[in-house]
Scaffold this motif. Structure first.
Motif, PDB file in Angstrom:
ATOM      1  N   GLU A  74       0.832  -1.208   0.000  1.00 56.23           N
ATOM      2  CA  GLU A  74       0.000   0.000   0.000  1.00 56.23           C
ATOM      3  C   GLU A  74       0.868   1.259   0.000  1.00 56.23           C
ATOM      4  O   GLU A  74       0.558   2.252  -0.664  1.00 56.23           O
ATOM      5  CB  GLU A  74      -0.957   0.006   1.207  1.00 56.23           C
ATOM      6  N   ALA A  77       2.064   1.717  -3.554  1.00 56.22           N
ATOM      7  CA  ALA A  77       0.991   2.256  -4.399  1.00 56.22           C
ATOM      8  C   ALA A  77       0.747   3.734  -4.107  1.00 56.22           C
ATOM      9  O   ALA A  77       0.568   4.538  -5.027  1.00 56.22           O
ATOM     10  CB  ALA A  77      -0.294   1.447  -4.190  1.00 56.22           C
ATOM     11  N   ARG A  78       0.776   4.099  -2.840  1.00 55.35           N
ATOM     12  CA  ARG A  78       0.543   5.496  -2.456  1.00 55.35           C
ATOM     13  C   ARG A  78       1.676   6.400  -2.970  1.00 55.35           C
ATOM     14  O   ARG A  78       1.429   7.460  -3.540  1.00 55.35           O
ATOM     15  CB  ARG A  78       0.422   5.598  -0.929  1.00 55.35           C
ATOM     16  N   TYR A  80       3.581   5.829  -5.486  1.00 57.69           N
ATOM     17  CA  TYR A  80       3.506   5.907  -6.942  1.00 57.69           C
ATOM     18  C   TYR A  80       2.424   6.903  -7.382  1.00 57.69           C
ATOM     19  O   TYR A  80       2.626   7.664  -8.322  1.00 57.69           O
ATOM     20  CB  TYR A  80       3.236   4.525  -7.547  1.00 57.69           C
ATOM     21  N   ARG A  81       1.299   6.911  -6.674  1.00 58.76           N
ATOM     22  CA  ARG A  81       0.230   7.865  -7.011  1.00 58.76           C
ATOM     23  C   ARG A  81       0.695   9.307  -6.808  1.00 58.76           C
ATOM     24  O   ARG A  81       0.345  10.194  -7.571  1.00 58.76           O
ATOM     25  CB  ARG A  81      -1.024   7.580  -6.174  1.00 58.76           C
ATOM     26  N   GLU A  82       1.491   9.522  -5.772  1.00 58.65           N
ATOM     27  CA  GLU A  82       1.991  10.869  -5.464  1.00 58.65           C
ATOM     28  C   GLU A  82       2.968  11.358  -6.535  1.00 58.65           C
ATOM     29  O   GLU A  82       2.975  12.529  -6.891  1.00 58.65           O
ATOM     30  CB  GLU A  82       2.680  10.871  -4.098  1.00 58.65           C
ATOM     31  N   ARG A  83       3.823  10.455  -7.020  1.00 58.73           N
ATOM     32  CA  ARG A  83       4.801  10.816  -8.052  1.00 58.73           C
ATOM     33  C   ARG A  83       5.102   9.552  -8.851  1.00 58.73           C
ATOM     34  O   ARG A  83       5.653   8.590  -8.315  1.00 58.73           O
ATOM     35  CB  ARG A  83       6.077  11.365  -7.423  1.00 58.73           C
ATOM     36  N   GLN A  84       4.702   9.539 -10.108  1.00 58.48           N
ATOM     37  CA  GLN A  84       4.844   8.334 -10.929  1.00 58.48           C
ATOM     38  C   GLN A  84       6.308   8.103 -11.275  1.00 58.48           C
ATOM     39  O   GLN A  84       6.931   8.897 -11.983  1.00 58.48           O
ATOM     40  CB  GLN A  84       3.989   8.445 -12.185  1.00 58.48           C
ATOM     41  N   ARG A  87       9.243   1.506 -10.751  1.00 60.88           N
ATOM     42  CA  ARG A  87       9.330   0.670  -9.550  1.00 60.88           C
ATOM     43  C   ARG A  87      10.364  -0.426  -9.792  1.00 60.88           C
ATOM     44  O   ARG A  87      10.281  -1.154 -10.769  1.00 60.88           O
ATOM     45  CB  ARG A  87       7.964   0.075  -9.217  1.00 60.88           C
ATOM     46  N   HIS A 123       5.289   2.659 -16.385  1.00 63.11           N
ATOM     47  CA  HIS A 123       4.304   3.115 -17.367  1.00 63.11           C
ATOM     48  C   HIS A 123       4.915   4.276 -18.152  1.00 63.11           C
ATOM     49  O   HIS A 123       5.880   4.898 -17.708  1.00 63.11           O
ATOM     50  CB  HIS A 123       3.011   3.576 -16.677  1.00 63.11           C
ATOM     51  N   ASP A 126       6.642   7.649 -16.649  1.00 61.42           N
ATOM     52  CA  ASP A 126       7.230   7.478 -15.318  1.00 61.42           C
ATOM     53  C   ASP A 126       8.641   8.054 -15.274  1.00 61.42           C
ATOM     54  O   ASP A 126       9.404   7.932 -16.233  1.00 61.42           O
ATOM     55  CB  ASP A 126       7.310   5.989 -14.944  1.00 61.42           C
ATOM     56  N   TYR A 188       3.327   0.401 -21.179  1.00 59.56           N
ATOM     57  CA  TYR A 188       3.657  -0.361 -19.973  1.00 59.56           C
ATOM     58  C   TYR A 188       4.880  -1.214 -20.277  1.00 59.56           C
ATOM     59  O   TYR A 188       5.071  -1.663 -21.415  1.00 59.56           O
ATOM     60  CB  TYR A 188       2.477  -1.241 -19.566  1.00 59.56           C
TER      61      TYR A 188
END
Length: 201
Positions: A74, A77-78, A80-84, A87, A123, A126, A188
């Motif tokens: 989690e 994921a968080r 990544y949402r904040e800054r793509q 990974r 993606h 990124d 992707y």
């Protein structure tokens, strides 16, 4: 996937990889070999990414030389949402369990040097490492999607462009400057790097 299936995938993977890898390990320039693996097959091979991530698997979110390591899915994921950002599933061969661990171990034994397996997931758009070179020889397998590589085989001059697609293998000699991005189509990418180090077993 059970242990028997892991072994089947590992030895099938090694047989195909070895056929293109062994004659090219001493190449001084990048070598791109297309369709070493059937694209449908390689995309069906399981990898412990995203929700399937192993509990002890660290993930580095990369933006230039800025690495933010997370353990909890989690939190990954968080972040990544904040800054793509790309990974990076570091040392996949020891922090997760699967066919890739068997492949890495077998390569280590055969080559006589430490080999480390890392997965890169991204993606289009990124953030990533930017232009850099590595201290190891990279044997790279494109597992999903596509990746655009700019490589500078010479210290001066313009870079060459290589696009790896699912099933392709890229052998990247130690010290070759390169920069990667994920193309808009398909948008992707997942690739594995088997990093062959100078460290003897």
């Amino acid at each position: 996937m059970d242990t028997h299936s892991y072994h089947e995938v590992a030895f099938g993977f090694l047989a195909r990889l070895g056929a293109v890898m062994w004659p090219r390990l001493t190449a001084s320039r990048p070598v791109h070999v297309q369709q070493v693996f059937d694209a449908a097959w390689i995309e069906s091979v399981p990898l412990p990414l995203a929700e399937q991530k192993a509990a002890g698997q660290t993930v580095a979110l990369v933006d230039g030389m800025d690495f933010h390591r997370k353990l909890d899915q989690e939190a990954v994921a968080r972040a990544y949402r904040e800054r793509q950002r790309t990974r990076v599933y570091e040392s996949l061969d020891v922090r997760s369990d699967g066919w890739f661990s068997l492949v890495t171990h077998r390569l280590t034994v055969l080559i006589g040097r430490c080999v480390v397996c890392t997965a890169y997931e991204s993606h289009a758009g990124d953030r990533n490492l930017g232009a850099h070179d590595d201290e190891w020889l990279g044997v790279i397998t494109q597992m999903h999607g596509a990746k655009r590589w700019l490589v500078w085989p010479e210290t001066t001059g313009a870079p060459e462009e290589i696009v790896t697609r699912a099933g392709d293998v890229l052998i990247l000699p130690q010290g070759v400057k390169h920069e990667v991005s994920t193309p808009e189509s398909p948008g992707y990418s997942v690739h594995l790097v088997f990093a062959i180090t100078d460290e003897p077993v």
